[in-house]
Design a protein around this motif. Structure first.
Motif, mmCIF file in Angstrom:
data_model
loop_
_atom_site.group_PDB
_atom_site.id
_atom_site.type_symbol
_atom_site.label_atom_id
_atom_site.label_comp_id
_atom_site.label_asym_id
_atom_site.label_seq_id
_atom_site.Cartn_x
_atom_site.Cartn_y
_atom_site.Cartn_z
ATOM 1 N N ILE A 13 0.862 -1.186 0.000
ATOM 2 C CA ILE A 13 0.000 0.000 0.000
ATOM 3 C C ILE A 13 0.892 1.228 0.000
ATOM 4 N N ALA A 14 0.715 2.097 -0.979
ATOM 5 C CA ALA A 14 1.375 3.409 -0.973
ATOM 6 C C ALA A 14 0.506 4.361 -0.172
ATOM 7 N N PHE A 15 1.060 4.898 0.901
ATOM 8 C CA PHE A 15 0.307 5.781 1.788
ATOM 9 C C PHE A 15 0.732 7.231 1.570
ATOM 10 N N VAL A 16 -0.250 8.117 1.414
ATOM 11 C CA VAL A 16 0.002 9.548 1.212
ATOM 12 C C VAL A 16 -0.318 10.273 2.515
ATOM 13 N N PRO A 17 0.697 10.836 3.215
ATOM 14 C CA PRO A 17 0.513 11.398 4.553
ATOM 15 C C PRO A 17 0.375 12.915 4.593
ATOM 16 N N TYR A 18 0.244 13.572 3.439
ATOM 17 C CA TYR A 18 0.381 15.031 3.372
ATOM 18 C C TYR A 18 -0.625 15.797 4.236
ATOM 19 N N GLU A 25 2.889 7.546 9.205
ATOM 20 C CA GLU A 25 3.096 6.228 8.606
ATOM 21 C C GLU A 25 3.102 5.150 9.688
ATOM 22 N N LYS A 26 3.820 5.400 10.775
ATOM 23 C CA LYS A 26 3.916 4.422 11.862
ATOM 24 C C LYS A 26 2.546 4.138 12.470
ATOM 25 N N LYS A 27 1.765 5.190 12.692
ATOM 26 C CA LYS A 27 0.435 5.016 13.292
ATOM 27 C C LYS A 27 -0.465 4.163 12.401
ATOM 28 N N VAL A 28 -0.466 4.448 11.113
ATOM 29 C CA VAL A 28 -1.312 3.693 10.189
ATOM 30 C C VAL A 28 -0.816 2.249 10.073
ATOM 31 N N ARG A 29 0.485 2.068 10.017
ATOM 32 C CA ARG A 29 1.040 0.705 9.965
ATOM 33 C C ARG A 29 0.600 -0.130 11.165
ATOM 34 N N GLN A 30 0.679 0.462 12.349
ATOM 35 C CA GLN A 30 0.335 -0.281 13.572
ATOM 36 C C GLN A 30 -1.127 -0.689 13.586
ATOM 37 N N SER A 46 -1.960 -3.381 10.835
ATOM 38 C CA SER A 46 -1.021 -4.502 10.756
ATOM 39 C C SER A 46 -1.728 -5.831 10.506
ATOM 40 N N THR A 47 -2.969 -5.970 10.975
ATOM 41 C CA THR A 47 -3.694 -7.239 10.800
ATOM 42 C C THR A 47 -4.114 -7.482 9.351
ATOM 43 N N LEU A 48 -3.965 -6.494 8.492
ATOM 44 C CA LEU A 48 -4.323 -6.682 7.085
ATOM 45 C C LEU A 48 -3.268 -7.471 6.324
ATOM 46 N N ASN A 49 -2.090 -7.685 6.956
ATOM 47 C CA ASN A 49 -1.008 -8.446 6.327
ATOM 48 C C ASN A 49 -0.586 -7.814 5.001
ATOM 49 N N MET A 50 -0.354 -6.509 5.038
ATOM 50 C CA MET A 50 0.098 -5.784 3.861
ATOM 51 C C MET A 50 1.229 -4.832 4.256
ATOM 52 N N ASP A 104 0.606 -1.690 -5.076
ATOM 53 C CA ASP A 104 -0.564 -2.476 -5.486
ATOM 54 C C ASP A 104 -1.864 -1.810 -5.072
ATOM 55 N N VAL A 105 -1.800 -0.962 -4.040
ATOM 56 C CA VAL A 105 -2.963 -0.254 -3.496
ATOM 57 C C VAL A 105 -2.511 1.147 -3.122
ATOM 58 N N ILE A 106 -3.418 2.127 -3.204
ATOM 59 C CA ILE A 106 -3.113 3.504 -2.827
ATOM 60 C C ILE A 106 -4.059 3.922 -1.707
ATOM 61 N N ALA A 107 -3.506 4.565 -0.661
ATOM 62 C CA ALA A 107 -4.313 5.051 0.460
ATOM 63 C C ALA A 107 -3.924 6.488 0.783
#
Length: 234
Positions: free
Chosen positions: A37-42, A53-58, A61-65, A84-87
């Motif tokens: 997943i490409a995450f846009v934090p702007y 990024e860290k907050k969203v990853r944590q 995390s159960t999505l296994n991505m 593969d995915v954009i968020a």
């Protein structure tokens, strides 16, 4: 086929950050286990991109991505191109849109999502998926080159929609603000998403998710109520 999950908010009632969205995201991303997943934090003004990024990853995390913020590359578009995915996360919509312009991401994101790459976002990340950011709730704390947004959903979106006025509040209600927009832009459509709702876009159809209805405003504040699980052409 275009595939998007547009979520009004990161929290609902007393849930923690993004928790209420996880069942939707599990289903939405069920075919993408182990993908990126490409995450846009702007939009995250009150936190660093690393922190966001860290907050969203944590939380996810159960999505296994694998979640990678676009700021991890000197050219942010490279992360978008490989993903593969954009968020896109919530925060201030003006900062978000300015970041998309400054880093030349509007066209790469638009092209990938129109070609079928899944897109999900919440709050500001939902407004930016629409035609323009002119129905955001945010203050213009910075200046994007234009209010024109990704136009992946070719109408206006207003997230965090609350009807009426709180007791003691003498400013305009959300309906009055949206009426002002429609007075100046009479051919537009606005989709108002209350807290805890989402639109799942597949091709030229949308389905309402959540416990509450989504409202569609047009013309002189004509209103349609789109009940949960309603599917419609947009």
């Amino acid at each position: 086929m275009k595939n998007m999950l547009l979520m009004s908010s990161s929290k609902y009632k007393d849930t923690d950050y993004l928790i209420h969205t996880i069942p939707w995201l599990r289903q939405f991303l069920s075919a993408y286990q182990g993908k990126s997943i490409a995450f846009v934090p702007y939009a995250g003004v009150r936190q660093s991109y690393d922190e966001y990024e860290k907050k969203v990853r944590q939380v996810l995390s159960t999505l296994n991505m694998e979640i990678i913020s676009v700021h991890r590359s000197a050219k942010h578009a490279e992360i978008i191109e490989r993903a593969d995915v954009i968020a896109i996360g919530g925060g201030n919509t003006f900062c978000l849109l300015k970041g998309l312009y400054d880093n030349h991401l509007l066209e790469p994101i638009r092209a990938k999502v129109n070609a079928g790459t899944p897109y999900f976002g919440w709050s500001a990340g939902v407004v930016a998926a629409g035609r323009s950011i002119m129905t955001t709730n945010d203050m213009p704390i910075t200046y994007p080159p234009s209010f024109n947004a990704l136009n992946l959903f070719p109408h206006q979106i207003n997230p965090h929609f609350i009807s009426g006025k709180m007791q003691g509040h003498n400013g305009e209600s959300r309906e009055e603000r949206l009426q002002e927009f429609l007075t100046v832009n009479p051919t537009a459509l606005i989709y108002a998403l209350p807290e805890g709702t989402a639109l799942h876009i597949q091709g030229d159809q949308a389905r309402v998710l959540g416990e509450r209805a989504v409202l569609r405003f047009s013309g002189k504040m004509s209103m349609d109520t789109l009940a949960t699980e309603t599917t419609f052409h947009y």
